[in-house]
Scaffold this motif. Structure first.
Motif, short mmCIF file in Angstrom:
data_model
loop_
_atom_site.label_atom_id
_atom_site.label_comp_id
_atom_site.label_asym_id
_atom_site.label_seq_id
_atom_site.Cartn_x
_atom_site.Cartn_y
_atom_site.Cartn_z
N PRO A 65 0.76 -1.49 0.34
CA PRO A 65 -0.08 -0.23 0.11
C PRO A 65 1.05 1.78 -0.20
CG PRO A 65 -0.38 -0.79 2.43
CD PRO A 65 0.52 -1.90 1.22
N PRO A 66 0.39 2.48 -0.45
CA PRO A 66 1.00 3.61 -1.45
C PRO A 66 1.69 3.33 1.03
CG PRO A 66 -0.72 3.83 -1.46
CD PRO A 66 -0.93 2.67 -0.56
N TYR A 67 0.96 4.33 1.79
CA TYR A 67 0.77 4.40 2.59
C TYR A 67 2.03 3.74 3.49
CZ TYR A 67 -2.12 1.24 4.22
OH TYR A 67 -2.92 -0.20 4.78
N LEU A 68 2.56 2.59 3.14
CA LEU A 68 3.69 2.01 3.40
C LEU A 68 5.17 1.31 2.52
CD1 LEU A 68 1.61 -1.12 5.16
CD2 LEU A 68 2.84 0.98 6.22
N ASP A 69 5.48 3.15 3.40
CA ASP A 69 6.34 3.46 1.96
C ASP A 69 7.67 2.77 2.31
OD1 ASP A 69 7.41 4.46 4.44
OD2 ASP A 69 7.37 6.88 2.43
N LEU A 81 -6.10 -5.42 6.58
CA LEU A 81 -7.27 -5.07 6.70
C LEU A 81 -7.21 -3.28 6.56
CD1 LEU A 81 -7.43 -6.10 10.02
CD2 LEU A 81 -8.50 -7.41 7.78
N GLY A 82 -5.83 -2.65 6.26
CA GLY A 82 -6.23 -1.01 6.00
C GLY A 82 -5.81 -0.41 7.17
N LEU A 83 -5.31 -0.60 8.62
CA LEU A 83 -4.94 -0.32 9.59
C LEU A 83 -4.90 0.77 9.62
CD1 LEU A 83 -5.04 -3.14 12.31
CD2 LEU A 83 -7.29 -2.40 11.27
N GLY A 84 -3.13 1.15 8.92
CA GLY A 84 -2.63 1.99 8.75
C GLY A 84 -2.66 3.40 8.07
N GLU A 85 -3.81 3.39 7.13
CA GLU A 85 -4.24 4.76 6.32
C GLU A 85 -4.04 5.60 6.84
OE1 GLU A 85 -7.34 3.43 4.45
OE2 GLU A 85 -6.96 0.86 3.23
N ASP A 86 -4.65 5.92 8.38
CA ASP A 86 -4.40 7.47 8.63
C ASP A 86 -3.09 7.10 9.20
OD1 ASP A 86 -5.61 9.49 10.20
OD2 ASP A 86 -5.91 8.18 12.04
N SER A 89 -3.10 7.10 13.16
CA SER A 89 -3.19 5.29 13.56
C SER A 89 -2.16 4.79 13.01
CB SER A 89 -4.32 4.49 13.11
OG SER A 89 -5.33 5.90 13.40
N LEU A 90 -1.50 5.14 12.72
CA LEU A 90 -0.11 4.11 11.78
C LEU A 90 0.76 4.43 13.28
CD1 LEU A 90 1.34 2.27 9.86
CD2 LEU A 90 1.86 4.60 9.06
N LYS A 91 0.87 5.52 12.99
CA LYS A 91 2.12 5.63 14.51
C LYS A 91 1.18 5.14 16.17
CE LYS A 91 3.39 10.24 12.99
NZ LYS A 91 3.59 12.27 13.05
N TRP A 92 0.17 5.55 15.93
CA TRP A 92 0.12 4.39 17.43
C TRP A 92 0.53 3.02 17.14
CZ3 TRP A 92 -0.69 5.53 22.67
CH2 TRP A 92 -1.80 3.92 22.75
N TYR A 93 -0.07 2.58 16.34
CA TYR A 93 0.13 0.78 16.03
C TYR A 93 1.47 0.36 15.70
CZ TYR A 93 -5.21 0.39 14.79
OH TYR A 93 -5.94 0.13 14.74
N VAL A 94 2.97 1.45 15.05
CA VAL A 94 4.12 1.27 15.70
C VAL A 94 4.54 1.01 17.26
CG1 VAL A 94 6.11 2.33 15.12
CG2 VAL A 94 4.28 2.27 13.20
#
Length: 263
Positions: A65-69, A81-86, A89-94
């Motif tokens: 996906p483009p947000y995982l560069d 599941l596209g959890l990191g699109e925001d 939210s991606l910072k929190w999941y990391v």
């Protein structure tokens, strides 16, 4: 009239006196800057495609996906599941993955060490899933729970505050005068002599290899922890006991036989 011939040159317009039936042969003139024998320019999209294929992904041939560069440590484009699109939210999941990975590594190491001491008879320790029911002489169960809640609550609160405002917990007076022992390299990596005594990643911005090794080992530990949970539920024994049982008859005491016999 004008006609295109191949790619490199053009036929000049014929004069009015000439005819297609004329015996004179009109040689095509080469256009300046482009010859028939010139080498075509390399195609940029080919280079981009090769570079994209060189990036390792969790499933070969799958476009991430483009947000995982690829800038995050351990980023292999896995987010079905596209959890990191925001981005927030991606910072929190990391950070959540990093904390769970560290707890899993500590948990697996503790379970294996205590189980090894128990099986070898060096120490009379309970199996890991019964350790919580043990009564200790130095403190009651209620006291241990309260102390753990206070300590873990304090640490997790500090970590959350540093996540919201990076660097805020390294300011003077924010940690009982012990701020220099933490340094606060970046959220998730407090550093300092207290949590980084060997100084392996003082320059955290250029410590990608160390971050990658940590998250890889952490993910492996989380899978191992899940296996230990399932193993204890099925066999009612510790991991060292199960390993010894498997080594006693490797061809007939495997996970397949164990699961089939338990069902």
């Amino acid at each position: 009239m004008a006609a295109t011939v191949g790619r490199g040159f053009l036929v000049q317009p014929c004069s009015s006196s000439s005819s297609i039936f004329s015996n004179k042969t009109h040689k095509p003139s080469l256009v300046a800057g482009s010859t028939f024998w010139s080498t075509p320019a390399p195609r940029r999209y080919g280079q981009i495609g090769v570079q994209a294929q060189q990036r390792p992904t969790w499933l070969p041939g799958l476009d991430p996906p483009p947000y995982l560069d690829g800038t995050l440590a351990g980023d292999y484009g896995f987010d079905p599941l596209g959890l990191g699109e925001d981005p927030e939210s991606l910072k929190w999941y990391v950070q959540a993955e990093l904390v769970h990975a560290r707890f899993a590594m500590a948990g697996v190491a503790g379970i294996l060490l205590t189980d090894l001491l128990r099986v070898t008879g060096i120490s009379e320790l309970p199996v890991w899933y019964e350790a919580g029911a043990m009564k200790f002489e130095f403190a009651s169960t209620r006291t241990l729970i309260v102390v753990q809640l206070l300590l873990m609550g304090f640490v997790e609160t500090k970590r959350y505050m540093d996540f919201i405002s990076p660097g805020s917990q390294a300011k003077e007076g924010s940690f009982f005068g012990l701020e220099a022992a933490l340094e606060g390299l970046e959220p998730g990596y407090p550093g300092g002599p207290l949590l980084n005594p060997l100084g392996l990643a003082k320059d955290i911005k250029n410590a990608h290899d160390w971050k990658l090794k940590e998250i890889k080992n952490g993910r492996l530990a989380m899978i191992a922890m899940l296996g230990i949970f399932v193993q204890a539920y099925v066999t009612h024994a510790g991991p060292i006991d199960n390993l010894v049982e498997h080594l006693s008859n490797p061809w007939h005491k495997t996970i397949i036989q164990t699961l089939s016999s338990s069902s």
